[in-house]
Design a protein around this motif. Structure first.
Motif, mmCIF file in Angstrom:
data_model
loop_
_atom_site.group_PDB
_atom_site.id
_atom_site.type_symbol
_atom_site.label_atom_id
_atom_site.label_comp_id
_atom_site.label_asym_id
_atom_site.label_seq_id
_atom_site.Cartn_x
_atom_site.Cartn_y
_atom_site.Cartn_z
ATOM 1 N N UNK A 53 0.830 -1.202 0.000
ATOM 2 C CA UNK A 53 0.000 0.000 0.000
ATOM 3 C C UNK A 53 0.866 1.253 0.000
ATOM 4 N N UNK A 54 1.814 1.358 -0.905
ATOM 5 C CA UNK A 54 2.761 2.462 -0.903
ATOM 6 C C UNK A 54 2.105 3.803 -1.119
ATOM 7 N N UNK A 55 2.549 4.786 -0.371
ATOM 8 C CA UNK A 55 2.090 6.160 -0.534
ATOM 9 C C UNK A 55 3.305 7.019 -0.821
ATOM 10 N N UNK A 56 3.243 7.807 -1.885
ATOM 11 C CA UNK A 56 4.241 8.837 -2.103
ATOM 12 C C UNK A 56 3.763 10.024 -1.292
ATOM 13 N N UNK A 57 4.383 10.228 -0.143
ATOM 14 C CA UNK A 57 3.852 11.209 0.789
ATOM 15 C C UNK A 57 4.159 12.632 0.400
ATOM 16 N N UNK A 58 3.115 13.433 0.426
ATOM 17 C CA UNK A 58 3.226 14.872 0.396
ATOM 18 C C UNK A 58 2.908 15.315 1.816
ATOM 19 N N UNK A 59 3.113 16.582 2.153
ATOM 20 C CA UNK A 59 2.765 17.004 3.512
ATOM 21 C C UNK A 59 1.310 16.698 3.871
ATOM 22 N N UNK A 60 0.402 16.710 2.882
ATOM 23 C CA UNK A 60 -1.002 16.414 3.158
ATOM 24 C C UNK A 60 -1.217 14.937 3.471
ATOM 25 N N UNK A 61 -0.312 14.049 3.012
ATOM 26 C CA UNK A 61 -0.491 12.615 3.195
ATOM 27 C C UNK A 61 0.325 12.058 4.354
ATOM 28 N N UNK A 62 1.220 12.835 4.926
ATOM 29 C CA UNK A 62 2.059 12.316 5.993
ATOM 30 C C UNK A 62 1.201 11.992 7.215
ATOM 31 N N UNK A 63 1.699 11.088 8.030
ATOM 32 C CA UNK A 63 0.964 10.678 9.220
ATOM 33 C C UNK A 63 1.906 10.673 10.403
ATOM 34 N N UNK A 64 1.363 10.832 11.575
ATOM 35 C CA UNK A 64 2.196 10.787 12.755
ATOM 36 C C UNK A 64 1.406 11.054 14.010
ATOM 37 N N UNK A 119 -12.860 5.122 -1.986
ATOM 38 C CA UNK A 119 -13.023 4.670 -3.370
ATOM 39 C C UNK A 119 -11.745 4.872 -4.169
ATOM 40 N N UNK A 120 -11.035 5.933 -3.882
ATOM 41 C CA UNK A 120 -9.765 6.211 -4.549
ATOM 42 C C UNK A 120 -8.694 6.470 -3.497
ATOM 43 N N UNK A 121 -8.271 5.409 -2.809
ATOM 44 C CA UNK A 121 -7.264 5.590 -1.754
ATOM 45 C C UNK A 121 -5.926 6.020 -2.352
ATOM 46 N N UNK A 122 -5.172 6.755 -1.591
ATOM 47 C CA UNK A 122 -3.854 7.213 -2.037
ATOM 48 C C UNK A 122 -2.861 6.062 -1.970
ATOM 49 N N UNK A 123 -2.278 5.717 -3.129
ATOM 50 C CA UNK A 123 -1.128 4.829 -3.144
ATOM 51 C C UNK A 123 -1.379 3.341 -3.199
ATOM 52 N N UNK A 124 -2.618 2.870 -3.223
ATOM 53 C CA UNK A 124 -2.839 1.440 -3.400
ATOM 54 C C UNK A 124 -4.107 1.208 -4.198
ATOM 55 N N UNK A 125 -4.166 0.058 -4.809
ATOM 56 C CA UNK A 125 -5.269 -0.315 -5.676
ATOM 57 C C UNK A 125 -6.285 -1.121 -4.885
ATOM 58 N N UNK A 126 -7.536 -0.664 -4.875
ATOM 59 C CA UNK A 126 -8.596 -1.353 -4.117
ATOM 60 C C UNK A 126 -8.757 -2.817 -4.524
ATOM 61 N N UNK A 127 -8.747 -3.088 -5.816
ATOM 62 C CA UNK A 127 -8.989 -4.458 -6.286
ATOM 63 C C UNK A 127 -7.833 -5.390 -5.920
ATOM 64 N N UNK A 128 -6.601 -4.909 -6.011
ATOM 65 C CA UNK A 128 -5.459 -5.729 -5.581
ATOM 66 C C UNK A 128 -5.540 -6.001 -4.085
#
Length: 189
Positions: free
Chosen positions: A45-56, A103-112
């Motif tokens: 489930x890789x995410x190319x993180x931008x500041x909006x996508x970072x977590x902590x 429905x459109x998660x960042x960085x991974x494919x729902x069907x996979x």
């Protein structure tokens, strides 16, 4: 058999966890600890993180997780969405589980993700137990929920079982006025 189960626990954890780090795993008590390399596939489930996508998350001097300021109604909705995400996984109900995912998660494919998790549910009986659920970041359309996680797992055809603990931050985004899982970051203990 036990070695396969330990590997499978890692698989189950990563199936439900987004990963973004290509660095070797060094536990520095950050949200990035324990993440696998970014492959942008159903396992990582890789995410190319931008500041909006970072977590902590942040801890105080005693090691307590600090909560974000969240309006009460939104806090209730977020924690309900988190509870449903965990309950759907524990029920091993793939359709119910997929309803918790964006429905459109960042960085991974729902069907996979669906295909890989379906295989894992057939091969293993898994149970997530959570504690310390805390909303650690909140914006109008994006939020993060921290939790301590205990995974109990056994092969469907065996009595052998393993347990593993971790911490996770689940990233939610608003879709059609509902909170949906957009990513999960796993932190090893």
């Amino acid at each position: 058999m036990m070695k396969k189960m330990i590997i499978a626990v890692g698989l189950i954890l990563t199936l439900a966890a987004c990963s973004d780090s290509e660095e070797p795993s060094v536990n520095e008590n950050t949200v990035e600890d324990g993440n696998a390399a970014n492959e942008n596939n159903a396992i990582d489930h890789g995410i190319d993180e931008t500041p909006e996508e970072s977590a902590g998350f942040t801890v105080d001097e005693e090691g307590n997780i600090l909560a974000a300021e969240v309006p009460e109604e939104q806090a209730n909705e977020l924690l309900s969405a988190y509870d449903e995400y965990i309950a759907a996984f524990n029920a091993e109900d793939i359709d119910r589980y997929m309803k918790t995912i964006a429905q459109e998660p960042d960085g991974f494919d729902r069907e996979e993700d669906k295909a890989a998790l379906t295989q894992a549910f057939e091969a293993y009986d898994s149970q997530y137990e959570t504690s310390d659920e805390t909303i650690v970041k909140y914006e109008e359309n994006r939020a993060e929920v921290f939790a301590s996680l205990n995974v109990k797992m056994k092969a469907a055809d065996s009595d052998d079982a393993v347990e593993q603990t971790a911490r996770q931050v689940v990233i939610f985004k608003k879709e059609n006025d509902e909170w949906k899982v957009n990513g999960v970051h796993l932190v090893g203990n």
